[in-house]
Design a protein around this motif. Structure first.
Motif, PDB file in Angstrom:
ATOM      1  N   HIS A   1       0.746  -1.169   0.029  1.00 57.13           N
ATOM      2  CA  HIS A   1       0.005  -0.026  -0.056  1.00 57.13           C
ATOM      3  C   HIS A   1       0.908   1.440   0.112  1.00 57.13           C
ATOM      4  CE1 HIS A   1       0.606   0.824   4.214  1.00 57.13           C
ATOM      5  NE2 HIS A   1       0.666  -0.132   4.312  1.00 57.13           N
ATOM      6  N   GLY A   2       0.479   2.118  -0.645  1.00 64.47           N
ATOM      7  CA  GLY A   2       1.283   3.473  -0.715  1.00 64.47           C
ATOM      8  C   GLY A   2       2.449   3.299  -1.734  1.00 64.47           C
ATOM      9  N   GLU A   3       2.792   2.211  -2.317  1.00 64.40           N
ATOM     10  CA  GLU A   3       3.840   2.248  -3.304  1.00 64.40           C
ATOM     11  C   GLU A   3       3.438   2.795  -4.507  1.00 64.40           C
ATOM     12  OE1 GLU A   3       5.610  -1.629  -3.083  1.00 64.40           O
ATOM     13  OE2 GLU A   3       5.951  -1.650  -1.101  1.00 64.40           O
ATOM     14  N   ILE A   4       4.416   3.310  -5.232  1.00 63.47           N
ATOM     15  CA  ILE A   4       4.306   3.705  -6.579  1.00 63.47           C
ATOM     16  C   ILE A   4       4.830   2.754  -7.732  1.00 63.47           C
ATOM     17  CG2 ILE A   4       4.402   5.493  -8.559  1.00 63.47           C
ATOM     18  CD1 ILE A   4       4.842   7.419  -6.130  1.00 63.47           C
TER      19      ILE A   4
ATOM     20  N   VAL B   1      -1.171   2.856  -8.112  1.00 64.43           N
ATOM     21  CA  VAL B   1      -0.793   3.133  -6.737  1.00 64.43           C
ATOM     22  C   VAL B   1      -1.904   2.346  -6.035  1.00 64.43           C
ATOM     23  CG1 VAL B   1      -0.873   4.920  -4.961  1.00 64.43           C
ATOM     24  CG2 VAL B   1      -0.189   5.642  -7.340  1.00 64.43           C
ATOM     25  N   PRO B   2      -1.454   1.474  -5.241  1.00 60.85           N
ATOM     26  CA  PRO B   2      -2.190   0.441  -4.300  1.00 60.85           C
ATOM     27  C   PRO B   2      -2.645   1.060  -3.178  1.00 60.85           C
ATOM     28  CG  PRO B   2      -0.100  -0.554  -5.042  1.00 60.85           C
ATOM     29  CD  PRO B   2       0.112   0.615  -5.314  1.00 60.85           C
TER      30      PRO B   2
ATOM     31  N   LYS C   1      -2.145   8.509   5.013  1.00 61.84           N
ATOM     32  CA  LYS C   1      -0.696   8.980   4.616  1.00 61.84           C
ATOM     33  C   LYS C   1      -0.509   8.297   3.106  1.00 61.84           C
ATOM     34  CE  LYS C   1       1.598   8.877   8.950  1.00 61.84           C
ATOM     35  NZ  LYS C   1       2.519   7.911   9.759  1.00 61.84           N
ATOM     36  N   ASP C   2      -1.148   7.045   2.838  1.00 69.20           N
ATOM     37  CA  ASP C   2      -1.212   6.720   1.271  1.00 69.20           C
ATOM     38  C   ASP C   2      -1.838   7.368   0.335  1.00 69.20           C
ATOM     39  OD1 ASP C   2      -0.016   4.598   2.484  1.00 69.20           O
ATOM     40  OD2 ASP C   2      -1.751   2.912   2.330  1.00 69.20           O
ATOM     41  N   TRP C   3      -3.006   8.189   0.967  1.00 67.46           N
ATOM     42  CA  TRP C   3      -3.611   9.043  -0.168  1.00 67.46           C
ATOM     43  C   TRP C   3      -2.847  10.413  -0.202  1.00 67.46           C
ATOM     44  CZ3 TRP C   3      -8.031   8.943  -3.190  1.00 67.46           C
ATOM     45  CH2 TRP C   3      -8.857   7.778  -3.258  1.00 67.46           C
TER      46      TRP C   3
END
Length: 215
Positions: free
Chosen positions: A153-156, A181-182, A201-203
């Motif tokens: 999650h949050g990785e590009i 972006v998951p 944070k991921d968003w």
């Protein structure tokens, strides 16, 4: 989105043996800031034909707003465009009588494959600069079963995604590369409140990526 009649007919034929209800089109502009790929419609969506219009949808709209996204600038779809349901026999707690209910469930791999022509068509038509997946189903539909939202999650991601083969009975990696972006599914917070800050944070990572794209 308006789909070609032959495409809708094809998916209906591929889905006829599954416990699926209704058909809800993806919605949003054809040149969006981002494409969101969720899991499948729920009961509310079948009634009003608006993607993410239930409880999870309220969470989604709030977190979208935190980075300047709205339904007007975002294309929202899912791996399966019909509601997967199961048949449950139970005793009603109030009436003490037997009843049959049809709750939502997670779509299975065969159902995702049956609806794959729709998502492939949407991606080819919208040509999104960025795709954000919501939960494991959308993530694995595009990047494969080895990907787990809890781990990435949050990785590009930059690279090919899975699309249907010419025979439409399996997947192959696309020649074109995409940015994915998951993100956690917005409903995840209902089961684990501790994910709240992680989701925010991921968003924000997605928001910074969008800002970069706009410069």
């Amino acid at each position: 989105m308006d789909y070609p009649t032959e495409l809708v007919d094809l998916v209906a034929k591929r889905s006829k043996d599954f416990q699926l209800e209704g058909f809800i089109a993806g919605q949003g502009p054809l040149q969006p800031k981002v494409m969101l790929v969720g899991e499948a419609p729920g009961r509310n969506e079948v009634i009003n034909h608006i993607p993410f219009s239930g409880a999870a949808g309220k969470e989604l709209i709030q977190v979208m707003a935190s980075i300047g996204l709205t339904r007007e600038n975002t294309y929202i779809t899912s791996a399966v465009r019909s509601r997967p349901y199961k048949i449950v026999e139970r005793i009603n707690k109030k009436t003490k009588e037997n009843e049959t209910v049809y709750p939502n469930r997670t779509p299975n791999k065969k159902e995702i494959l049956a609806h794959a022509p729709i998502l492939d068509y949407e991606i080819a038509t919208v040509r999104p600069k960025i795709i954000a997946t919501l939960g494991n189903i959308g993530l694995q539909r595009l990047l494969g079963s080895k990907w787990q939202i809890s781990e990435c999650h949050g990785e590009i991601y930059h690279g090919p995604i899975f699309e249907l083969t010419t025979e439409k009975n399996d997947y192959q990696l696309s020649e074109k590369t995409y940015t994915v972006v998951p993100l956690f599914h917005p409903a995840a917070i209902f089961y684990n409140r501790s994910l709240s800050e992680t989701i925010k944070k991921d968003w924000l990572i997605l928001g910074k990526l969008l800002e970069k794209e706009e410069k």
